[in-house]
Design a protein around this motif. Structure first.
Motif, PDB file in Angstrom:
ATOM      1  N   SER A 231      28.628  34.029  39.588  1.00 21.04           N
ATOM      2  CA  SER A 231      29.061  34.728  40.799  1.00 21.04           C
ATOM      3  C   SER A 231      27.821  35.063  41.622  1.00 21.04           C
ATOM      4  O   SER A 231      26.922  35.761  41.144  1.00 21.04           O
ATOM      5  N   SER A 262      33.576  24.161  49.777  1.00 25.47           N
ATOM      6  CA  SER A 262      33.744  25.106  48.669  1.00 25.47           C
ATOM      7  C   SER A 262      32.389  25.685  48.244  1.00 25.47           C
ATOM      8  O   SER A 262      32.258  26.881  47.959  1.00 25.47           O
ATOM      9  N   LYS A 265      31.248  28.270  50.752  1.00 28.06           N
ATOM     10  CA  LYS A 265      32.036  29.508  50.629  1.00 28.06           C
ATOM     11  C   LYS A 265      31.573  30.348  49.437  1.00 28.06           C
ATOM     12  O   LYS A 265      31.447  31.565  49.524  1.00 28.06           O
ATOM     13  N   GLN A 266      31.259  29.687  48.344  1.00 31.14           N
ATOM     14  CA  GLN A 266      30.945  30.439  47.116  1.00 31.14           C
ATOM     15  C   GLN A 266      29.457  30.752  46.944  1.00 31.14           C
ATOM     16  O   GLN A 266      29.112  31.757  46.344  1.00 31.14           O
ATOM     17  N   TYR A 267      28.595  29.850  47.427  1.00 37.22           N
ATOM     18  CA  TYR A 267      27.176  29.981  47.040  1.00 37.22           C
ATOM     19  C   TYR A 267      26.177  29.993  48.193  1.00 37.22           C
ATOM     20  O   TYR A 267      24.978  30.150  47.950  1.00 37.22           O
TER      21      TYR A 267
END
Ligand code: CP
Length: 332
Positions: A231, A262, A265-267
């Motif tokens: 995370s 993706s 968005k996450q990293y």
């Protein structure tokens, strides 16, 4: 040195302890302190546009890059020239490498022309140690300086990154990075920058975190004392500095499943994701950057948060310090 600019801060005969610079482990604690101090002095001289001593006058430096480079190749070239060296840039793409010449022959051929240093970048781990061995067996005096090899080692990048953080904090080399929390994020598994930085930042006392997708995190047992996070938010918690890394598509191999949207968005490091770090946290990136993949253009260009161009400027100063302490002579 003219007017009131302070004199070079080290004794004329100070040198690095190892003959070659292939990895951070080649450097003693005294070497690190000398490099940071001298890079600070060269950095200030460059900033004020002062002339520097021609400590490499009469020396010859060969830049032998088998991989593309903008920052490292040009900053080593500038560093050598500013110190008075003759600098030979080998155009590998137009060289006899592409007629099938073996690395050993290329090295022996260039070394026979009498250079004092070979600055080498190559894709395979262990290349610089191999070249050092070829030179030693041939009783050829050139020293090897890694400009990044394989996935393991990019020592001068780590030196300039640590120097940039120390400078930003206003700390001396002796103060080190104790109490400073640093996250390295993104494609850590394929990164030579991450590997060298992790070794150096931990040695200077920083608390180190890695954050990225599981497939791009490094093997846990390589980095004792670091923490690992899938995370980004958790990884960035309480961090003073965050170092984003390029997604290295060329080292992924076939079969790597990657979605740009993706991943972003996450990293991606953005003003929003950086809110998870300590207020006022700064961002570093060794470059080249993939804007819109691992970092937003807005954050990369934000002078209040981004140290990216400071890293580039410090790259020249740090490489001058490296060349000086490996090859330099007083009154040359
Ligand atoms: N950081 C770095 O090694 O950049 P280059 O590939 O442009 O040299």
């Amino acid at each position: 040195m003219i007017d009131d600019f302070p004199p070079r801060p080290l004794s004329a005969d100070a040198q690095l302890s190892a003959r070659h610079l292939t990895a951070i482990k080649d450097l003693s604690d005294e070497d690190l302190a000398n490099l940071f101090r001298l890079a600070g002095w060269y950095g200030e001289a460059l900033r004020l546009r002062r002339a520097v001593p021609r400590r490499l006058a009469g020396k010859t430096q060969v830049n032998l890059f088998f991989e593309n480079s903008t920052r490292t190749n040009s900053s080593f070239e500038l560093a050598g020239k500013k110190l008075g060296a003759d600098v030979l840039i080998i155009p590998v793409a137009a060289s006899s490498v592409h007629k099938g010449e073996e690395l050993k022959d290329t090295v022996q051929t260039l070394a026979a022309m009498g250079p004092d240093a070979m600055i080498v970048r190559k894709t395979e781990n262990g290349t610089c140690a191999y070249i050092a061995d070829v030179l030693q067996k041939g009783e050829l005096p050139a020293r090897v300086i890694s400009a990044g090899e394989g996935r393991r080692s990019h020592p001068t990048q780590a030196l300039l990154d640590a120097f940039t953080i120390l400078e930003d904090l206003g700390r001396s080399p002796e103060d080190g990075l104790t109490g400073v929390r640093i996250a390295i994020t993104g494609d850590i598994r394929h990164s030579r920058v991450a590997s060298s930085n992790a070794r150096l930042l931990q040695r200077l006392g920083a608390e180190l975190r890695f954050a990225g997708p599981e497939a791009l995190l490094p093997d846990r047992d390589r980095y004792q004392g670091a923490s690992f996070h899938t995370s980004l938010k958790e990884g960035l918690e309480g961090c003073n500095y965050v170092m984003g890394l390029r997604v290295q598509f060329e080292r992924m191999g076939d079969g790597f499943d990657f979605s740009r949207e993706s991943y972003y968005k996450q990293y991606a490091l953005t003003h929003k994701s950086l809110l998870a770090a300590k207020p006022g946290a700064k961002v570093l990136h060794p470059g080249p950057m993939n804007r819109g993949i691992e970092i937003s253009g807005a954050l990369a260009d934000d002078p209040d948060s981004s140290l990216v161009l400071r890293q580039v400027a410090n790259g020249v100063a740090m490489r001058m310090a490296v060349l000086d302490l490996m090859l330099g002579e007083d009154g040359a």
